[in-house]
Design a protein around this motif. Sequence first.
Motif, PDB file in Angstrom:
ATOM      1  N   ALA A  91      41.175  49.278  46.894  1.00  0.00           N
ATOM      2  CA  ALA A  91      41.994  48.082  46.668  1.00  0.00           C
ATOM      3  C   ALA A  91      41.142  46.820  46.778  1.00  0.00           C
ATOM      4  O   ALA A  91      40.090  46.813  47.440  1.00  0.00           O
ATOM      5  N   ARG A  92      41.579  45.773  46.144  1.00  0.00           N
ATOM      6  CA  ARG A  92      40.889  44.478  46.239  1.00  0.00           C
ATOM      7  C   ARG A  92      40.806  44.028  47.698  1.00  0.00           C
ATOM      8  O   ARG A  92      41.737  44.227  48.465  1.00  0.00           O
ATOM      9  N   TYR A  93      39.715  43.422  48.025  1.00  0.00           N
ATOM     10  CA  TYR A  93      39.450  42.859  49.355  1.00  0.00           C
ATOM     11  C   TYR A  93      39.318  43.924  50.453  1.00  0.00           C
ATOM     12  O   TYR A  93      39.380  43.598  51.634  1.00  0.00           O
ATOM     13  N   SER A  94      39.128  45.176  50.055  1.00  0.00           N
ATOM     14  CA  SER A  94      38.891  46.224  51.051  1.00  0.00           C
ATOM     15  C   SER A  94      37.533  46.020  51.718  1.00  0.00           C
ATOM     16  O   SER A  94      36.594  45.489  51.117  1.00  0.00           O
ATOM     17  N   LEU A 111      32.043  48.798  41.289  1.00  0.00           N
ATOM     18  CA  LEU A 111      33.069  47.971  41.925  1.00  0.00           C
ATOM     19  C   LEU A 111      32.908  46.482  41.607  1.00  0.00           C
ATOM     20  O   LEU A 111      33.603  45.647  42.186  1.00  0.00           O
ATOM     21  N   LYS A 113      33.972  44.647  39.440  1.00  0.00           N
ATOM     22  CA  LYS A 113      35.126  43.953  38.854  1.00  0.00           C
ATOM     23  C   LYS A 113      36.106  43.434  39.894  1.00  0.00           C
ATOM     24  O   LYS A 113      37.020  42.679  39.551  1.00  0.00           O
ATOM     25  N   ILE A 114      35.967  43.859  41.148  1.00  0.00           N
ATOM     26  CA  ILE A 114      36.897  43.416  42.179  1.00  0.00           C
ATOM     27  C   ILE A 114      36.136  42.940  43.411  1.00  0.00           C
ATOM     28  O   ILE A 114      35.016  43.399  43.682  1.00  0.00           O
ATOM     29  N   PRO A 115      36.728  42.022  44.191  1.00  0.00           N
ATOM     30  CA  PRO A 115      36.068  41.564  45.419  1.00  0.00           C
ATOM     31  C   PRO A 115      36.272  42.550  46.560  1.00  0.00           C
ATOM     32  O   PRO A 115      37.394  42.988  46.829  1.00  0.00           O
ATOM     33  N   VAL A 116      35.193  42.931  47.211  1.00  0.00           N
ATOM     34  CA  VAL A 116      35.235  43.824  48.368  1.00  0.00           C
ATOM     35  C   VAL A 116      34.158  43.380  49.355  1.00  0.00           C
ATOM     36  O   VAL A 116      33.299  42.564  49.031  1.00  0.00           O
ATOM     37  N   HIS A 131      30.944  41.589  42.261  1.00  0.00           N
ATOM     38  CA  HIS A 131      31.905  40.524  41.990  1.00  0.00           C
ATOM     39  C   HIS A 131      31.495  39.281  42.784  1.00  0.00           C
ATOM     40  O   HIS A 131      30.918  39.386  43.870  1.00  0.00           O
ATOM     41  N   THR A 134      32.516  39.385  46.305  1.00  0.00           N
ATOM     42  CA  THR A 134      32.067  40.512  47.119  1.00  0.00           C
ATOM     43  C   THR A 134      31.029  40.080  48.146  1.00  0.00           C
ATOM     44  O   THR A 134      30.147  39.276  47.859  1.00  0.00           O
TER      45      THR A 134
END
Length: 255
Positions: A91-94, A111, A113-116, A131, A134
Motif C-alpha cells: 500500500a502507499r506510504y507503507s 515500487l 510509482k508509489i511513495p514508501v 518515487h 519515497t
Amino acid sequence: MKNSLANVQARRADIERLVDRHGIATVKGLALRLKVSEITIRRDLKILHAMGRVKWHNGLVEAIAGQGGGEQRTLAVIAQRIAAAVPNYIARYSTLFMNANSLCLQVINELAKIPVTVITNNPCATACARHEGTKIMITGGRVSTKKSVLAGSVTLNFLSSRIADVTVIGCDGISVDGGLTSSNAEAAAIDSMMVTKAKKCVICLADYRKIGATQQYHIADLGMVDVLITDSFADEAVLQQARRKGINVIQVTVW
C-alpha cells in the motif's frame, strides 16, 4: 536423498551439458548415460523445454543455437517477474523492511510509482529508481567482506528499534521442515529480525532453485510467511505444502 532438489538440479544441468556437447540426443540415450529412468528424463525435459533451455520434439532433444548463458537469462527473467509482482501487495506510504537479497533491489525499482519508506541493510538501494515521496533508510553497520551489505551489532540495534508494515525478504532456501534459511549466519540474524518485526505481512521471494532447499542458518519458520512469490518451475509438491499452511503462493510465468 535420491530425488533431493540438489540432485534434480545437478541432473538437469548434466542433461544440458550433454545436449550442448553433442547437439542432439535421445531420451533413451540420456537415461542410459545418467543412469536414471526414461520417465525421469522426460520429466526433466518437460521443464527444460518449457524454460527454453533445450528443444524436445519427436523424441529428440536438441541444443538451442546460441544458448550459452541460457540459465542466467532464464533466472534474470524470473527475477524481474517476481519483483514486478510485489507492488500488488504494497500500500502507499507503507514502511518496508527489505533484506540485502538482490531481488529486493529490483523490488524497489518496481515500487517507483508509489511513495514508501524502505529500511534496508543494502547501501546499493540508494541508487534504485524511486518515487519522489519515497524514503530510503540505510541501517548502518559493518560492511561485509563478501558482499557490499551491512551486518553486525550496529545493524541489529538499528532494526530492533523499528517496526515495519511489511517485510520483503529473499532467501537461500525455503522448505516445510527448514522454513526460511540462509547460507550466511550474519544475514540470517538480520533477516530473522526483519521477519519478526513486520506487523502486517511477510513476503518471501524465491526462484525455483530455492523452493525445497534448506541452508545452514535458520531465519524463520514457514508459518511466519504470508505471501510466497516464486515462478512456474518451482516444485509443486513443496508449494502445495506451503498452501496448506495458509501461505498465499504466487507463481509468475516466465516465457
